[in-house]
Design a protein around this motif. Structure first.
Motif, PDB file in Angstrom:
ATOM      1  N   LEU A 216       0.949  -1.061   0.007  1.00 49.26           N
ATOM      2  CA  LEU A 216      -0.109   0.105  -0.091  1.00 49.26           C
ATOM      3  C   LEU A 216       0.757   1.110   0.065  1.00 49.26           C
ATOM      4  CD1 LEU A 216      -2.779   1.220   0.202  1.00 49.26           C
ATOM      5  CD2 LEU A 216      -2.405   0.981   2.820  1.00 49.26           C
ATOM      6  N   LEU A 217       2.023   1.192   0.648  1.00 56.18           N
ATOM      7  CA  LEU A 217       2.888   2.362   0.761  1.00 56.18           C
ATOM      8  C   LEU A 217       3.477   2.528  -0.575  1.00 56.18           C
ATOM      9  CD1 LEU A 217       4.409   1.951   4.326  1.00 56.18           C
ATOM     10  CD2 LEU A 217       2.664   3.419   3.767  1.00 56.18           C
ATOM     11  N   ILE A 218       3.875   1.484  -1.108  1.00 57.79           N
ATOM     12  CA  ILE A 218       4.493   1.684  -2.595  1.00 57.79           C
ATOM     13  C   ILE A 218       3.513   2.387  -3.510  1.00 57.79           C
ATOM     14  CG2 ILE A 218       5.517   0.204  -4.364  1.00 57.79           C
ATOM     15  CD1 ILE A 218       6.724  -1.831  -2.202  1.00 57.79           C
ATOM     16  N   ILE A 219       2.315   1.551  -3.351  1.00 59.99           N
ATOM     17  CA  ILE A 219       1.298   2.220  -4.322  1.00 59.99           C
ATOM     18  C   ILE A 219       1.042   3.776  -4.179  1.00 59.99           C
ATOM     19  CG2 ILE A 219      -1.167   2.060  -5.056  1.00 59.99           C
ATOM     20  CD1 ILE A 219      -1.090  -0.964  -4.478  1.00 59.99           C
TER      21      ILE A 219
ATOM     22  N   GLY B  95       3.269   5.918  -2.947  1.00 61.26           N
ATOM     23  CA  GLY B  95       4.394   6.440  -3.420  1.00 61.26           C
ATOM     24  C   GLY B  95       4.315   6.679  -4.838  1.00 61.26           C
ATOM     25  N   VAL B  96       3.880   5.819  -5.509  1.00 63.92           N
ATOM     26  CA  VAL B  96       3.797   5.895  -6.971  1.00 63.92           C
ATOM     27  C   VAL B  96       2.778   6.864  -7.712  1.00 63.92           C
ATOM     28  CG1 VAL B  96       3.390   4.469  -9.243  1.00 63.92           C
ATOM     29  CG2 VAL B  96       4.919   3.412  -7.504  1.00 63.92           C
ATOM     30  N   ILE B  97       1.944   6.876  -6.901  1.00 66.25           N
ATOM     31  CA  ILE B  97       0.715   7.874  -7.072  1.00 66.25           C
ATOM     32  C   ILE B  97       1.085   9.029  -7.051  1.00 66.25           C
ATOM     33  CG2 ILE B  97      -1.647   8.481  -6.653  1.00 66.25           C
ATOM     34  CD1 ILE B  97      -2.280   5.490  -6.234  1.00 66.25           C
ATOM     35  N   ALA B  98       1.666   9.282  -5.627  1.00 65.97           N
ATOM     36  CA  ALA B  98       2.331  10.553  -5.332  1.00 65.97           C
ATOM     37  C   ALA B  98       3.139  11.276  -6.511  1.00 65.97           C
ATOM     38  CB  ALA B  98       3.016  10.561  -3.981  1.00 65.97           C
ATOM     39  N   ILE B  99       4.166  10.276  -7.032  1.00 64.50           N
ATOM     40  CA  ILE B  99       5.158  10.737  -7.918  1.00 64.50           C
ATOM     41  C   ILE B  99       4.446  11.119  -9.261  1.00 64.50           C
ATOM     42  CG2 ILE B  99       6.876  10.037  -9.408  1.00 64.50           C
ATOM     43  CD1 ILE B  99       7.978   8.272  -6.987  1.00 64.50           C
ATOM     44  N   ILE B 100       3.463  10.213  -9.626  1.00 65.75           N
ATOM     45  CA  ILE B 100       2.603  10.526 -10.990  1.00 65.75           C
ATOM     46  C   ILE B 100       1.929  11.929 -10.663  1.00 65.75           C
ATOM     47  CG2 ILE B 100       0.715   9.686 -12.273  1.00 65.75           C
ATOM     48  CD1 ILE B 100       1.573   7.072 -11.739  1.00 65.75           C
TER      49      ILE B 100
ATOM     50  N   ILE C  11       1.455  15.876  -0.541  1.00 62.97           N
ATOM     51  CA  ILE C  11       0.769  15.287   0.850  1.00 62.97           C
ATOM     52  C   ILE C  11       0.920  13.686   0.991  1.00 62.97           C
ATOM     53  CG2 ILE C  11      -1.475  15.054   2.020  1.00 62.97           C
ATOM     54  CD1 ILE C  11      -1.974  17.879   0.988  1.00 62.97           C
ATOM     55  N   LEU C  12       0.452  13.130  -0.404  1.00 71.00           N
ATOM     56  CA  LEU C  12       0.497  11.582  -0.257  1.00 71.00           C
ATOM     57  C   LEU C  12       2.027  11.162  -0.180  1.00 71.00           C
ATOM     58  CD1 LEU C  12      -1.898  10.720  -3.221  1.00 71.00           C
ATOM     59  CD2 LEU C  12      -2.060  10.101  -1.004  1.00 71.00           C
ATOM     60  N   LEU C  13       2.957  11.789  -0.654  1.00 71.32           N
ATOM     61  CA  LEU C  13       4.455  11.470  -0.557  1.00 71.32           C
ATOM     62  C   LEU C  13       4.882  11.421   0.791  1.00 71.32           C
ATOM     63  CD1 LEU C  13       6.797  10.521  -2.403  1.00 71.32           C
ATOM     64  CD2 LEU C  13       7.506  12.810  -2.560  1.00 71.32           C
ATOM     65  N   VAL C  14       4.428  12.742   1.505  1.00 67.83           N
ATOM     66  CA  VAL C  14       4.812  12.748   2.970  1.00 67.83           C
ATOM     67  C   VAL C  14       4.211  11.621   3.768  1.00 67.83           C
ATOM     68  CG1 VAL C  14       4.596  14.278   4.882  1.00 67.83           C
ATOM     69  CG2 VAL C  14       5.422  15.125   2.757  1.00 67.83           C
ATOM     70  N   LEU C  15       2.850  11.323   3.428  1.00 67.04           N
ATOM     71  CA  LEU C  15       2.151  10.473   4.158  1.00 67.04           C
ATOM     72  C   LEU C  15       2.600   9.157   3.998  1.00 67.04           C
ATOM     73  CD1 LEU C  15      -1.379  11.489   3.863  1.00 67.04           C
ATOM     74  CD2 LEU C  15      -0.167  11.613   5.711  1.00 67.04           C
ATOM     75  N   SER C  16       3.301   8.686   2.561  1.00 68.12           N
ATOM     76  CA  SER C  16       3.679   7.316   2.592  1.00 68.12           C
ATOM     77  C   SER C  16       5.181   7.274   3.214  1.00 68.12           C
ATOM     78  CB  SER C  16       3.815   7.244   0.887  1.00 68.12           C
ATOM     79  OG  SER C  16       4.789   7.958   0.561  1.00 68.12           O
TER      80      SER C  16
ATOM     81  N   VAL D 218       8.392   4.846   7.497  1.00 66.87           N
ATOM     82  CA  VAL D 218       9.383   5.146   8.766  1.00 66.87           C
ATOM     83  C   VAL D 218       8.848   4.510  10.036  1.00 66.87           C
ATOM     84  CG1 VAL D 218      10.324   6.620  10.291  1.00 66.87           C
ATOM     85  CG2 VAL D 218      10.582   7.322   7.803  1.00 66.87           C
ATOM     86  N   LEU D 219       7.412   4.701  10.030  1.00 69.81           N
ATOM     87  CA  LEU D 219       6.944   4.000  11.160  1.00 69.81           C
ATOM     88  C   LEU D 219       6.834   2.564  11.083  1.00 69.81           C
ATOM     89  CD1 LEU D 219       3.756   6.418  11.863  1.00 69.81           C
ATOM     90  CD2 LEU D 219       5.805   6.128  13.174  1.00 69.81           C
ATOM     91  N   GLY D 220       6.528   2.059   9.923  1.00 74.12           N
ATOM     92  CA  GLY D 220       6.942   0.468   9.630  1.00 74.12           C
ATOM     93  C   GLY D 220       8.029  -0.092   9.763  1.00 74.12           C
TER      94      GLY D 220
END
Length: 50
Positions: free
Chosen positions: A4-7, A9-14, A34-39, A44-46
Motif C-alpha cells: 500500500l505504501l509503495i502504491i 508513493g507511485v501515485i504521489a510521483i505521478i 501530501i501523499l508522498l509525505v504520508l507514505s 518510517v513508522l513501519g
C-alpha cells in the motif's frame, strides 16, 4: 502494508509530474506532496516497529 505504501508513493510521483506539467491542475501538485509525505511517514513508522 508495504504494498500500500509503495502504491501511494507511485501515485504521489505521478501526481507530482502531472501537476508540474499542467498549471490548470496545480492542485494535484499539493495532493502529490501530501501523499508522498504520508507514505514516507508510514514507511518510517513501519520500519521502526520491526
Amino acid at each position: 502494508m508495504n504494498t500500500l505504501l509503495i502504491i501511494a508513493g507511485v501515485i504521489a510521483i505521478i501526481l507530482l509530474l502531472v501537476g508540474g506539467f499542467n498549471q490548470a491542475l496545480s492542485f494535484l501538485l499539493w495532493v502529490g506532496i501530501i501523499l508522498l509525505v504520508l507514505s514516507l511517514i508510514g514507511w518510517v513508522l513501519g520500519r521502526a516497529r520491526t
